[in-house]
Design a protein around this motif. Sequence first.
Motif, PDB file in Angstrom:
ATOM      1  N   THR A 185       0.779  -1.032  -0.018  1.00  0.00           N
ATOM      2  CA  THR A 185       0.083   0.286  -0.212  1.00  0.00           C
ATOM      3  C   THR A 185       0.842   1.298   0.219  1.00  0.00           C
ATOM      4  N   LYS A 186       0.506   2.172   0.098  1.00  0.00           N
ATOM      5  CA  LYS A 186       0.683   3.243   0.398  1.00  0.00           C
ATOM      6  C   LYS A 186       1.780   4.262   1.922  1.00  0.00           C
ATOM      7  N   ARG A 187       1.293   2.808   2.227  1.00  0.00           N
ATOM      8  CA  ARG A 187       1.538   3.182   3.675  1.00  0.00           C
ATOM      9  C   ARG A 187       2.696   1.980   4.075  1.00  0.00           C
ATOM     10  N   GLY A 196       1.436  -5.061   9.820  1.00  0.00           N
ATOM     11  CA  GLY A 196       2.228  -4.653   9.231  1.00  0.00           C
ATOM     12  C   GLY A 196       3.542  -4.858   9.818  1.00  0.00           C
ATOM     13  N   LEU A 197       4.789  -4.959   8.843  1.00  0.00           N
ATOM     14  CA  LEU A 197       6.135  -5.595   9.379  1.00  0.00           C
ATOM     15  C   LEU A 197       6.816  -6.000  10.560  1.00  0.00           C
TER      16      LEU A 197
END
Length: 302
Positions: A185-187, A196-197
């Motif tokens: 995604t853009k984020r 998230g990672l």
Amino acid sequence: MINSTGADILDLIRRRVVLLDGALGTELMKRSGPPPGRCLELINIENPEAVRAVHGEYYDAGADVVSTNSFGGSPLKLATAGLAGRCRELNAAAARLAVSVRPSGRFVAGDIGPTGKFLQPQGEHTEAEFEDGFALQAEGLFEGGVDFILIETMFDLREALCAVRGARRVAASRPVFASLTFNRTKRGFFTLMGDGLEKCARAFEAEGLPAFGANCSLGSGDMADLIAEWKTLTSTPLIAQANAGKPEISGDQVVYAQSVDDYLSEIPRLIRNGAALIGGCCGTSPEYIRRMASLLPAAEGR
Ligand SMILES: [Zn+2]
């Protein structure tokens, strides 16, 4: 953790990049036609030669590890084909087929994929239910002789953790690896459930996994970018199994956007960025793995 052929996967990961296999389901369907009863795991019983042949091709291509034909082998997933009661049998059969063609010094990973269901509150299932199911699947896989467990294509970190705990309940001393599916995604990179990672790295580190990573969804270029970012967030060895680009419909077939040359052109960068175990996912074949093997550094023991 030395297997019956004298090989130790954790030692190998410390010494050099480990080569995994590529897509299994599509390769099986090339040989076996559409899966019987809408269940790829039934091929383990109904056409075992096809399963052995695909595993053999990946070993011949240079894979250190092949993954068993048990991606959909959790009881909840098998239930959609009316086969939940055969969980242990189908997973043990999957394991035996891969073990029967495993060359000396190589490995069989017991493959565990998602249930396809959601945990509460999005879905109706509890973590205990998921964990019990994955434990039953792992029991079958270890009964059939797998060396370790590879949990893959998980779109929910919580489900992946249920699988880790279920597998460990059965064989606490065996390595368990887990791989999630991320979208770009853009984020940044996020699972379907929005993890998230960094959050995923902390969760897997807390479980003490010897390796974790990402597979499916992303092509090899996006996967190389993901690994670069993840490498800054963890020192645990990372797994990367990219798709051959995005799936596209062509007539009545699904084709993948990345040619083998395009896919392979990103593999040196994937390795430089820190992937410790590499292989393929949807759209890849023994040919991709054979060419990946030729790109690996000619390290000791290869
Ligand atoms: Zn895939």
